[in-house]
Every structure is written in C-alpha cells, then in structure tokens.
Enzyme design. Structure first.
Site, PDB file in Angstrom:
ATOM      1  N   ASP A 184       0.866  -1.182   0.000  1.00 38.87           N
ATOM      2  CA  ASP A 184       0.000   0.000   0.000  1.00 38.87           C
ATOM      3  C   ASP A 184       0.902   1.230   0.000  1.00 38.87           C
ATOM      4  OD1 ASP A 184      -2.660   1.373   0.356  1.00 38.87           O
ATOM      5  OD2 ASP A 184      -1.655   2.076   2.172  1.00 38.87           O
ATOM      6  N   GLU A 192      -1.437  -1.470  -6.064  1.00 44.26           N
ATOM      7  CA  GLU A 192      -2.710  -0.876  -6.469  1.00 44.26           C
ATOM      8  C   GLU A 192      -2.474   0.074  -7.628  1.00 44.26           C
ATOM      9  OE1 GLU A 192      -6.597   1.204  -4.294  1.00 44.26           O
ATOM     10  OE2 GLU A 192      -4.639   1.174  -3.311  1.00 44.26           O
ATOM     11  N   CYS A 199     -12.451  -4.904   5.568  1.00 42.51           N
ATOM     12  CA  CYS A 199     -11.799  -5.582   6.691  1.00 42.51           C
ATOM     13  C   CYS A 199     -11.057  -6.809   6.172  1.00 42.51           C
ATOM     14  CB  CYS A 199     -12.839  -5.989   7.738  1.00 42.51           C
ATOM     15  SG  CYS A 199     -12.162  -6.983   9.098  1.00 42.51           S
ATOM     16  N   CYS A 236     -12.809 -10.264   8.160  1.00 46.66           N
ATOM     17  CA  CYS A 236     -14.124 -10.794   7.766  1.00 46.66           C
ATOM     18  C   CYS A 236     -14.550 -10.337   6.377  1.00 46.66           C
ATOM     19  CB  CYS A 236     -15.179 -10.365   8.790  1.00 46.66           C
ATOM     20  SG  CYS A 236     -15.525  -8.590   8.795  1.00 46.66           S
ATOM     21  N   CYS A 275     -13.609  -2.646  12.790  1.00 43.81           N
ATOM     22  CA  CYS A 275     -14.615  -3.217  11.888  1.00 43.81           C
ATOM     23  C   CYS A 275     -15.932  -3.385  12.631  1.00 43.81           C
ATOM     24  CB  CYS A 275     -14.130  -4.554  11.338  1.00 43.81           C
ATOM     25  SG  CYS A 275     -15.347  -5.410  10.314  1.00 43.81           S
ATOM     26  N   CYS A 286     -16.781  -7.674  12.633  1.00 39.59           N
ATOM     27  CA  CYS A 286     -16.123  -8.628  13.521  1.00 39.59           C
ATOM     28  C   CYS A 286     -15.453  -7.958  14.711  1.00 39.59           C
ATOM     29  CB  CYS A 286     -15.084  -9.438  12.740  1.00 39.59           C
ATOM     30  SG  CYS A 286     -13.724  -8.450  12.076  1.00 39.59           S
ATOM     31  N   ASP A 334      -3.236   1.511   6.812  1.00 42.53           N
ATOM     32  CA  ASP A 334      -2.331   1.143   5.724  1.00 42.53           C
ATOM     33  C   ASP A 334      -2.017  -0.347   5.728  1.00 42.53           C
ATOM     34  OD1 ASP A 334      -2.266   3.833   5.033  1.00 42.53           O
ATOM     35  OD2 ASP A 334      -0.511   4.239   6.281  1.00 42.53           O
TER      36      ASP A 334
END
Length: 414
Positions: free
Chosen positions: A191, A275, A327, A330, A346, A349, A356
């Site tokens: 990232d 990305e 997340c 999950c 989250c 969960c 990051d």
C-alpha cells in the site's frame, strides 16, 4: 528482452562542439522532415515514403547553400532522426486506433534548440567500442566513458544525451536473457502512501525519503540567485546551470533509491501486488508536490522491469478496489473513511486495523485471487503461474486488470 545501460561520458571541449553540431543537424533534419510530411498531407492527403523523404531532407539538402553544413556530421545520426519521426507517427496512429495502451499520444511536434535536453542516436554504423575502453562516434572521435559495469552483450545502438545540468551520457541498448532468481515462498501486497512510502502486508514499513522536501532550501536559494541575474547574461547562464544541477542531484538520489527498494522486494518475494493508483489525478490536488516527490510511477515501472527480468510476478489490482474500507479479517466493506482516520474498528467482527497495513493485506488477497482466477492460470492453488517477461523498452503501461471490487466476501474465496 532489451535493456538500456547508461554511462557518464567526458567529451573534450572540441568533442562538445562537435556534439552540439550533431544535435543541431539532427534536429534540423527532423523538423524539415516533419514540415515536408505535414505539407504533403495538407496538399493532397498523401504520405511521403521514408526513402524519398531521406533523399529530400538529407541528400538533396546537402547540395543547397542553406543546408550545406549537414555534411559536417555523421549521416547515421541524420538517418536516426528520420527513424525517430517514423516511430513518432507510428505511436500516434497506434494510440489513435487503441493498439497502444495508456494515454492518447498527440501528433509529432517540432523540436526546439532551446530544449534543455538534447539527444542523438547512432546505429551500429555510427559507433565503435575501442579496446582501450573509449567510445568512437562518427565524426566526433574517441570519447572517454566512465564504465561502472560491463555490458552483457554487444550494443545495437547508442544514444548520446546532454541533460539540463550539462552532463553527457551514453545510453546503450543491449539484448539480455532473463535471469530467473531461485523461487521463494513469499508474496507481499504493498500500500503506497505519503506518510509512509509503502506499508507491506507482512508488517514492514518503508519510510518516505522526501528527496525534494529535504532539498527545498538549497533549491530555493539557487532559484533566488537565478531570478536576480540579468536575462541573457553569462552570470544568468551559470546560475541556471546551478539550479539544474541541484534538481539533477535530487532526481538521481530518488532514482537510485527506487532501484534499491524495488530490487529488495523482487529478491525476497515471488509475487508483488500493487494498487493501480491514479497518479496524474492525485498530482492535480493540494498534495501535488508530495505526490510528484514520491514518484510512485517510477517505482512501479522499476518493479515491472525487474520482475520481468528476474522471473517474478507483479500484479496490479484495480484502483476501484475499496482497500481502505474492507476488513482483512471478515471482508466486510465498512464504508468510506477520511484520510485523518489511521486506525479503525470493523463493525462486523470488531477487529481493530491500522489503515495502511489492512489495505496492504486486502491488496495481497485481491491480487492473489486475480492471479489464480486469470485466464491461463493454474487449475489448483499452489501451482506457479507462468509469467512471460515482456521487453522493457516497449513501454511501461500494464495491461488493464479486471475490476476486483466484488462482494464483501469475494477476495479469499477462490
């Protein structure tokens, strides 16, 4: 595959004059050929053949008083200028038809003698490598080269470049065979950011070096001295050279750092996933200077080149992947979050995430899923996907990847 090996050269004062003359003649031939092609197209829509164009702007032009000085330089450099024009038109039409990936390329433009960067290319007929280590250039002579490493094969061409800082370089095009590294088990998602340059899915953090920010004071002082010099004066030319050299030091340090970090990532991991960032769009925001200083595009290009050469896989996930909202435990998409939110919990969960680090893990999972589900991939997990190395000089725009923003549970299910 083909690579470029660039070395610093040290021409004598006489050779610098000869190089400046060669730069100018090649530029004039390029501009004359471009003007002739435009005139023919505007007249009847025709295209002048390359052979006829060479006879018009080189052979016949040498017999005229206005272009008699073309005989003072190597004809090989002049012919290379025409090949550059052919390549420029080919790239334009390929971009227009969609065959060339990336941004739309415009029509070839005229070259200016005021450009800070001048370059000329010599083919095999225009240069020789001496046993003494010097580089012979036609009608220029034997030029001293600062060899930092050996060439892996006989070069097919050499481009002599004079940059804005007044430095001369010889860039050789050589053919090399891929050198696959021993296979390793590691795969990593990355990232990219500004606070930290890169956060890896295994928890490693690469700090942002901020080369431009650290050199801003020195650059500002040099620019102030330039602004105080009278235009057209010799002192202004000296001050301009100091500004260019200061920027060159920043660019060289950034380039060297990108190569070092990319080599470490390629060496230690079998697959690397990034990305597909919209760098051009981010460069128009208030973070423009920091985005340009980070040079994410250069970092990605260097990774692509090293992955192709050393038999590694580089995967690019869609820029529309909600990596900062998903997340990694999950796989619930938890909604948009402002940039100042660096840690979040989250709602599905209850797991607490570093923004990051979580994004890098989501990128890793999405990249692995895309790689295994791609056409031609392995039929079962754990089998290495064959990756064909592409030539570096054909461009650095990767093939667009399908959107991986599926359902909230789409990434780990293969």
């Amino acid at each position: 595959m083909h690579l470029r090996y660039s070395f610093r050269i040290e021409p004598t004062p006489g050779q610098r004059i000869a190089l400046a003359r060669t730069f100018g003649c090649a530029r004039v031939v390029y501009n004359d050929a471009l003007a002739a092609r435009k005139a023919a197209y505007e007249a009847d829509g025709s295209r002048i053949a390359t052979g006829a164009l060479a006879k018009q702007v080189i052979t016949d032009a040498k017999r005229t008083p206005e272009r008699a000085w073309l005989t003072e330089v190597s004809v090989d450099a002049l012919q290379s200028a025409l090949r550059d024009l052919d390549a420029a038109y080919a790239n334009f039409f390929s971009s227009l038809s969609g065959k060339r990936r990336g941004r739309r390329i415009g029509l070839p433009a005229f070259k200016s003698r005021k450009d800070s960067r001048q370059a000329v290319r010599f083919s095999k007929n225009g240069f020789r490598l001496r046993h003494s280590g010097r580089l012979y250039l036609a009608k220029i002579g034997d030029v001293r080269v600062r060899w930092s490493r050996k060439l892996p094969s006989i070069p097919s061409s050499v481009t002599v470049v004079r940059d804005a800082a007044g430095r001369y370089f010889a860039s050789f095009v050589v053919a090399v065979e891929p050198e696959p590294l021993p296979a390793v088990d590691g795969e990593v998602g990355i990232d990219l950011g500004l606070t930290h340059y890169a956060v890896l899915s295994d928890g490693q953090v690469i700090d942002n070096p901020r080369f431009l920010r650290r050199a801003e004071r020195r650059l500002r002082k040099a620019q102030q001295m330039l602004s105080r010099k009278a235009k057209g004066s010799k002192n202004r030319a000296k001050a301009r050279l100091k500004v260019a050299r200061a920027h060159a030091r920043v660019a060289d340090a950034r380039r060297d750092w990108c190569h070092q970090q990319a080599w470490r990532l390629i060496r230690d991991n079998q697959a690397v996933y990034l990305e597909d960032l919209a760098v051009s769009g981010l460069a128009r925001t208030r973070l423009a200077k920091s985005v340009h200083d980070a040079a994410w595009g250069m970092f990605r290009r260097v990774l692509e080149e090293k992955a192709a050469r050393y038999g590694r896989h580089l995967g690019i996930v869609s820029r529309w992947l909600p990596s900062s909202q998903t997340c990694s435990v999950c796989w619930m998409v938890d909604g948009r979050k402002p940039l100042h939110v660096r840690v979040w919990r989250c709602q599905g969960c209850g797991a607490e995430h570093d923004r990051d680090l979580n994004a890098s893990r989501v990128i890793l999972a999405a990249g692995q899923a895309e790689r295994l589900n791609a056409p031609g991939g392995p039929v079962s997990p754990g089998v290495e996907t064959p990756h064909r190395a592409r030539p570096v000089e054909r461009g650095t725009h990767p093939k667009a990847q399908p959107d991986t923003t599926g359902s909230q549970a789409g990434f780990p299910v293969l």
